[in-house]
Design a protein around this motif. Structure first.
Motif, PDB file in Angstrom:
ATOM      1  N   ALA A   1       0.830  -1.205   0.000  1.00 43.95           N
ATOM      2  CA  ALA A   1       0.000   0.000   0.000  1.00 43.95           C
ATOM      3  C   ALA A   1       0.866   1.257   0.000  1.00 43.95           C
ATOM      4  O   ALA A   1       0.573   2.240  -0.703  1.00 43.95           O
ATOM      5  CB  ALA A   1      -0.934  -0.003   1.210  1.00 43.95           C
ATOM      6  N   LEU A   2       1.950   1.236   0.764  1.00 44.31           N
ATOM      7  CA  LEU A   2       2.870   2.379   0.790  1.00 44.31           C
ATOM      8  C   LEU A   2       3.527   2.583  -0.567  1.00 44.31           C
ATOM      9  O   LEU A   2       3.656   3.708  -1.046  1.00 44.31           O
ATOM     10  CB  LEU A   2       3.937   2.164   1.866  1.00 44.31           C
ATOM     11  CG  LEU A   2       3.562   2.550   3.289  1.00 44.31           C
ATOM     12  CD1 LEU A   2       4.513   1.913   4.287  1.00 44.31           C
ATOM     13  CD2 LEU A   2       3.561   4.069   3.452  1.00 44.31           C
ATOM     14  N   LYS A   3       3.951   1.493  -1.166  1.00 46.45           N
ATOM     15  CA  LYS A   3       4.637   1.598  -2.452  1.00 46.45           C
ATOM     16  C   LYS A   3       3.716   2.133  -3.544  1.00 46.45           C
ATOM     17  O   LYS A   3       4.171   2.801  -4.483  1.00 46.45           O
ATOM     18  CB  LYS A   3       5.208   0.237  -2.856  1.00 46.45           C
ATOM     19  CG  LYS A   3       6.407  -0.193  -2.023  1.00 46.45           C
ATOM     20  CD  LYS A   3       6.931  -1.552  -2.464  1.00 46.45           C
ATOM     21  CE  LYS A   3       8.194  -1.932  -1.706  1.00 46.45           C
ATOM     22  NZ  LYS A   3       8.725  -3.261  -2.114  1.00 46.45           N
ATOM     23  N   SER A   4       2.417   1.856  -3.428  1.00 48.17           N
ATOM     24  CA  SER A   4       1.453   2.337  -4.434  1.00 48.17           C
ATOM     25  C   SER A   4       0.700   3.574  -3.969  1.00 48.17           C
ATOM     26  O   SER A   4      -0.243   4.021  -4.629  1.00 48.17           O
ATOM     27  CB  SER A   4       0.464   1.219  -4.782  1.00 48.17           C
ATOM     28  OG  SER A   4      -0.233   0.792  -3.627  1.00 48.17           O
ATOM     29  N   ASN A   5       1.137   4.124  -2.798  1.00 48.98           N
ATOM     30  CA  ASN A   5       0.524   5.331  -2.223  1.00 48.98           C
ATOM     31  C   ASN A   5      -0.978   5.156  -2.020  1.00 48.98           C
ATOM     32  O   ASN A   5      -1.778   6.073  -2.235  1.00 48.98           O
ATOM     33  CB  ASN A   5       0.796   6.558  -3.107  1.00 48.98           C
ATOM     34  CG  ASN A   5       0.625   7.859  -2.342  1.00 48.98           C
ATOM     35  OD1 ASN A   5       0.875   7.912  -1.137  1.00 48.98           O
ATOM     36  ND2 ASN A   5       0.192   8.910  -3.011  1.00 48.98           N
ATOM     37  N   ASP A   6      -1.369   3.964  -1.571  1.00 49.38           N
ATOM     38  CA  ASP A   6      -2.770   3.653  -1.280  1.00 49.38           C
ATOM     39  C   ASP A   6      -3.020   3.900   0.202  1.00 49.38           C
ATOM     40  O   ASP A   6      -2.970   2.979   1.027  1.00 49.38           O
ATOM     41  CB  ASP A   6      -3.052   2.191  -1.657  1.00 49.38           C
ATOM     42  CG  ASP A   6      -4.515   1.808  -1.465  1.00 49.38           C
ATOM     43  OD1 ASP A   6      -5.288   2.620  -0.944  1.00 49.38           O
ATOM     44  OD2 ASP A   6      -4.859   0.668  -1.845  1.00 49.38           O
ATOM     45  N   ILE A   7      -3.272   5.161   0.550  1.00 48.30           N
ATOM     46  CA  ILE A   7      -3.403   5.551   1.956  1.00 48.30           C
ATOM     47  C   ILE A   7      -4.649   4.944   2.582  1.00 48.30           C
ATOM     48  O   ILE A   7      -4.654   4.596   3.771  1.00 48.30           O
ATOM     49  CB  ILE A   7      -3.419   7.089   2.092  1.00 48.30           C
ATOM     50  CG1 ILE A   7      -2.171   7.700   1.435  1.00 48.30           C
ATOM     51  CG2 ILE A   7      -3.477   7.497   3.563  1.00 48.30           C
ATOM     52  CD1 ILE A   7      -0.866   7.213   1.996  1.00 48.30           C
ATOM     53  N   LYS A   8      -5.712   4.794   1.805  1.00 49.30           N
ATOM     54  CA  LYS A   8      -6.949   4.222   2.339  1.00 49.30           C
ATOM     55  C   LYS A   8      -6.715   2.797   2.841  1.00 49.30           C
ATOM     56  O   LYS A   8      -7.129   2.437   3.954  1.00 49.30           O
ATOM     57  CB  LYS A   8      -8.042   4.239   1.265  1.00 49.30           C
ATOM     58  CG  LYS A   8      -9.381   3.695   1.752  1.00 49.30           C
ATOM     59  CD  LYS A   8     -10.440   3.781   0.662  1.00 49.30           C
ATOM     60  CE  LYS A   8     -11.771   3.212   1.153  1.00 49.30           C
ATOM     61  NZ  LYS A   8     -12.816   3.262   0.090  1.00 49.30           N
ATOM     62  N   THR A   9      -6.041   1.975   2.035  1.00 44.58           N
ATOM     63  CA  THR A   9      -5.752   0.603   2.448  1.00 44.58           C
ATOM     64  C   THR A   9      -4.799   0.570   3.634  1.00 44.58           C
ATOM     65  O   THR A   9      -4.990  -0.203   4.586  1.00 44.58           O
ATOM     66  CB  THR A   9      -5.147  -0.192   1.273  1.00 44.58           C
ATOM     67  OG1 THR A   9      -6.124  -0.283   0.238  1.00 44.58           O
ATOM     68  CG2 THR A   9      -4.728  -1.591   1.695  1.00 44.58           C
ATOM     69  N   LEU A  10      -3.775   1.424   3.594  1.00 50.16           N
ATOM     70  CA  LEU A  10      -2.833   1.496   4.714  1.00 50.16           C
ATOM     71  C   LEU A  10      -3.563   1.838   6.010  1.00 50.16           C
ATOM     72  O   LEU A  10      -3.332   1.217   7.050  1.00 50.16           O
ATOM     73  CB  LEU A  10      -1.756   2.545   4.428  1.00 50.16           C
ATOM     74  CG  LEU A  10      -0.740   2.794   5.547  1.00 50.16           C
ATOM     75  CD1 LEU A  10       0.101   1.553   5.808  1.00 50.16           C
ATOM     76  CD2 LEU A  10       0.154   3.983   5.206  1.00 50.16           C
ATOM     77  N   GLY A  11      -4.447   2.825   5.961  1.00 51.09           N
ATOM     78  CA  GLY A  11      -5.180   3.236   7.147  1.00 51.09           C
ATOM     79  C   GLY A  11      -6.041   2.128   7.705  1.00 51.09           C
ATOM     80  O   GLY A  11      -6.090   1.908   8.932  1.00 51.09           O
ATOM     81  N   LYS A  12      -6.733   1.396   6.832  1.00 48.43           N
ATOM     82  CA  LYS A  12      -7.570   0.291   7.295  1.00 48.43           C
ATOM     83  C   LYS A  12      -6.734  -0.780   7.971  1.00 48.43           C
ATOM     84  O   LYS A  12      -7.138  -1.355   9.000  1.00 48.43           O
ATOM     85  CB  LYS A  12      -8.349  -0.308   6.124  1.00 48.43           C
ATOM     86  CG  LYS A  12      -9.285  -1.444   6.545  1.00 48.43           C
ATOM     87  CD  LYS A  12     -10.000  -2.055   5.371  1.00 48.43           C
ATOM     88  CE  LYS A  12     -11.006  -3.130   5.853  1.00 48.43           C
ATOM     89  NZ  LYS A  12     -10.370  -4.177   6.686  1.00 48.43           N
TER      90      LYS A  12
END
Length: 385
Positions: free
Chosen positions: A284-295
């Protein structure tokens, strides 16, 4: 005045001379991957801009004289006995010294001054910063040529032997190997690591310190480790290749641990699933997917609270409350547990709004002040003089 300047000035006042070496060693945050390090799993820490500073110089005798600016205390012993003092901070320093003395008699008497701005009891690993600063400064002073990994491992060994906390390697590794603007994805089994640039596009990290540290933290920490090791032993009876929870699957836990001991099963299941969460968070960090990281952070918190049982009412309240704020992408407790900080991923510029909303609620419920801590990702242990 910087803390390095404070060290130098105090050293002159206490010892009437300049330090020969000044070292800075940072605390750390951990984005996700809690209680996985001592199970040979993955962690995702980073060094921060809050550090322990040590100034040190050789003596002409066999005495060791320590002075803490933060506690305004001094302690003296000799190289031969290395008698531990009544205060914990002295034992971290002398514990490192004892380990190094077992390796070499090059370590002689010294004067040392220590100060830091890592908030104590907040889950930011002030103890790892102190042990790593001590190892690094003694290595420089006595030409021991310790590697970065040796410094981290000596810090871990000190926790085990001098303090009695059977911690993993994460805190010390992050303190020594930290790099500006990067997280460290560390494999705690192989000690292979990867720097992952932290680019939280549109978001920032805020720590919220509960200002509590419940007394059962150390004993509970060791108890959790024992439960994990017991679960591994049950699996190993059939699957002899298994060495740690890193090698264990959920199916194996269901087959061999769940029918025998519910406590062992619950704790081991958390660790296996936490490793999976970390690998997903890395992607998620590598793809800048903050929503998934937060969950994933929220999921990790409630697993730590309900399954691994290392949270507390104050931490749960903070995470539960911010989960209703749209400007907060994710949050969880951070560190060993039973107090300390939550780590929060918040939209840029919204941290003060969150602090203002939370502070009164927190005080009204617990009669405690909420302490925000802003951090930036920093370099690891290094010499500054």
């Amino acid at each position: 005045m910087s803390l390095a300047e404070v060290i130098k000035e105090t050293f002159n006042q206490v010892f009437n001379k300049d330090p020969e070496v000044i070292v800075k060693s940072p605390g750390r945050i951990n984005v996700i991957g809690e209680h996985t390090d001592y199970n040979n799993g993955f962690v995702l820490p980073a060094a921060i801009d809050k550090s322990v500073y040590i100034g040190i110089a050789k003596r002409n005798d066999d005495q060791i004289v320590l002075h803490s600016i933060d506690y305004n205390e001094s302690y003296q012993t000799d190289v031969a006995s290395l008698a531990f003092g009544p205060e914990l901070w002295t034992n971290y320093i002398l514990g490192v010294t004892r380990i190094l003395r077992q390796r070499t008699d090059a370590v002689k008497g010294y004067n040392l001054v220590v100060v830091g701005d890592v908030p104590l009891g907040s889950g930011l690993s002030s103890s790892a910063a102190l042990t790593c600063a001590t190892s690094f400064s003694l290595s420089k002073l006595f030409d021991l040529n310790l590697s970065k990994l040796e410094i981290a491992q000596i810090g871990q060994q000190t926790e085990h032997e001098a303090v009695g906390v059977r911690c993993g390697i994460m805190d010390q590794f992050a303190s020594v190997f930290g790099q500006d603007n990067s997280l460290i994805k560390l494999d705690c089994r192989s000690l292979e690591y990867e720097y992952i640039p932290i680019e939280l596009d549109g978001y920032e990290i805020l720590l919220l310190n509960t200002n509590v540290k419940h007394s059962l933290a150390s004993s509970a920490y060791n108890k959790r480790r024992e439960s994990c090791e017991a679960a591994v032993a049950l699996v190993k009876e059939k699957y002899t290749e298994v060495e740690s929870l890193r090698d264990v699957t959920l199916d194996q836990l269901d087959e061999l641990v769940k029918p025998v001991n519910a406590e062992y099963y619950q704790k081991a299941k958390f660790v296996v699933e936490e490793n999976e969460r970390l690998l997903k968070a890395t992607q998620a960090l590598k793809s800048n997917d903050i929503k998934t990281l937060g969950k994933l952070l929220y999921d990790a918190h409630w697993a730590l609270s309900k399954e691994y049982e290392v949270s507390c009412e104050e931490l749960d309240f903070l995470v539960s409350t911010v989960s209703t704020y749209p400007e907060v992408a994710g949050a969880r407790m951070m560190g060993g547990g039973f107090g300390g900080c939550t780590i929060n991923i918040i939209k840029n510029g919204k941290s003060n709004d969150v602090i203002n909303k939370l502070s009164d609620l927190y005080f009204n419920k617990f009669s405690l002040n909420l302490k925000p801590i802003t951090v930036s990702i920093s370099n690891g242990t290094h010499e500054i003089l």
